[in-house]
Design a protein around this motif. Structure first.
Motif, PDB file in Angstrom:
ATOM      1  N   UNK A 147      10.478  15.017  -7.719  1.00 40.14           N
ATOM      2  CA  UNK A 147       9.282  14.530  -7.031  1.00 40.14           C
ATOM      3  C   UNK A 147       8.342  15.689  -6.703  1.00 40.14           C
ATOM      4  N   UNK A 148       8.884  16.807  -6.235  1.00 43.56           N
ATOM      5  CA  UNK A 148       8.029  17.972  -5.926  1.00 43.56           C
ATOM      6  C   UNK A 148       7.306  18.467  -7.181  1.00 43.56           C
ATOM      7  N   UNK A 185      -1.554   7.310  -8.857  1.00 48.86           N
ATOM      8  CA  UNK A 185      -1.833   6.314  -7.836  1.00 48.86           C
ATOM      9  C   UNK A 185      -1.351   6.671  -6.446  1.00 48.86           C
ATOM     10  N   UNK A 186      -0.778   7.850  -6.257  1.00 51.52           N
ATOM     11  CA  UNK A 186      -0.260   8.247  -4.945  1.00 51.52           C
ATOM     12  C   UNK A 186      -1.203   9.245  -4.283  1.00 51.52           C
ATOM     13  N   UNK A 203       0.817  -1.206   0.000  1.00 52.51           N
ATOM     14  CA  UNK A 203       0.000   0.000   0.000  1.00 52.51           C
ATOM     15  C   UNK A 203       0.856   1.264   0.000  1.00 52.51           C
ATOM     16  N   UNK A 204       2.178   1.092  -0.143  1.00 54.75           N
ATOM     17  CA  UNK A 204       3.046   2.247  -0.280  1.00 54.75           C
ATOM     18  C   UNK A 204       4.208   1.913  -1.208  1.00 54.75           C
ATOM     19  N   UNK A 205       4.777   2.966  -1.801  1.00 54.93           N
ATOM     20  CA  UNK A 205       5.913   2.826  -2.716  1.00 54.93           C
ATOM     21  C   UNK A 205       7.121   3.490  -2.085  1.00 54.93           C
ATOM     22  N   UNK A 223       9.824   3.854  -7.942  1.00 58.30           N
ATOM     23  CA  UNK A 223       8.467   3.417  -7.602  1.00 58.30           C
ATOM     24  C   UNK A 223       7.535   4.601  -7.337  1.00 58.30           C
ATOM     25  N   UNK A 224       8.046   5.637  -6.672  1.00 58.65           N
ATOM     26  CA  UNK A 224       7.218   6.815  -6.389  1.00 58.65           C
ATOM     27  C   UNK A 224       6.895   7.553  -7.683  1.00 58.65           C
ATOM     28  N   UNK A 225       7.872   7.659  -8.586  1.00 57.59           N
ATOM     29  CA  UNK A 225       7.634   8.305  -9.882  1.00 57.59           C
ATOM     30  C   UNK A 225       6.549   7.564 -10.653  1.00 57.59           C
ATOM     31  N   UNK A 226       6.632   6.237 -10.694  1.00 60.07           N
ATOM     32  CA  UNK A 226       5.608   5.440 -11.392  1.00 60.07           C
ATOM     33  C   UNK A 226       4.226   5.650 -10.767  1.00 60.07           C
ATOM     34  N   UNK A 227       4.173   5.683  -9.444  1.00 59.48           N
ATOM     35  CA  UNK A 227       2.894   5.881  -8.764  1.00 59.48           C
ATOM     36  C   UNK A 227       2.311   7.256  -9.084  1.00 59.48           C
TER      37      UNK A 227
END
Length: 108
Positions: free
Chosen positions: A68-69, A50-51, A34-36, A41-45
């Motif tokens: 990311x920001x 999906x984030x 339920x978390x990346x 992984x965060x970029x894909x989400x």
């Protein structure tokens, strides 16, 4: 007047510390998947919308923080700063530091 500045600064640091501890408790209780964790992984989400919330370590590389920001601003995802990569990694249940992590939206 100098004392007033010190008191305000102390209160802000204490409040900031409380926010981080509460977020860590929430991250620890999330079910696996339920978390990346990590830039890829965060970029894909974020790109897949999906984030729901993103965490960024203050001592992460400037390129990672800016990327990311920027994605979070484009997608309207709130960002929470975390004191260190080590703290974020611990909150995610991994033994190494993490520059960024995201809580994923529930799938329908």
């Amino acid at each position: 007047m100098g004392n007033l500045i010190c008191q305000v600064r102390f209160q802000v640091l204490y409040y900031y510390g409380s926010i981080i501890r509460e977020d860590y408790v929430a991250m620890d209780k999330l079910p696996k998947g339920s978390f990346a964790v990590g830039l890829r992984m965060v970029t894909k989400a974020l790109e897949a919308n999906g984030a729901s919330r993103v965490y960024i370590a203050e001592d992460a590389d400037l390129f990672i923080k800016n990327r990311i920001r920027s994605l979070c601003a484009q997608r309207g995802v709130p960002v929470q700063d975390v004191r260190s990569m080590k703290d974020l990694g611990t909150a995610c249940g991994i033994e190494v530091g993490a520059a960024t992590a995201a809580i994923l939206k529930e799938r329908a």
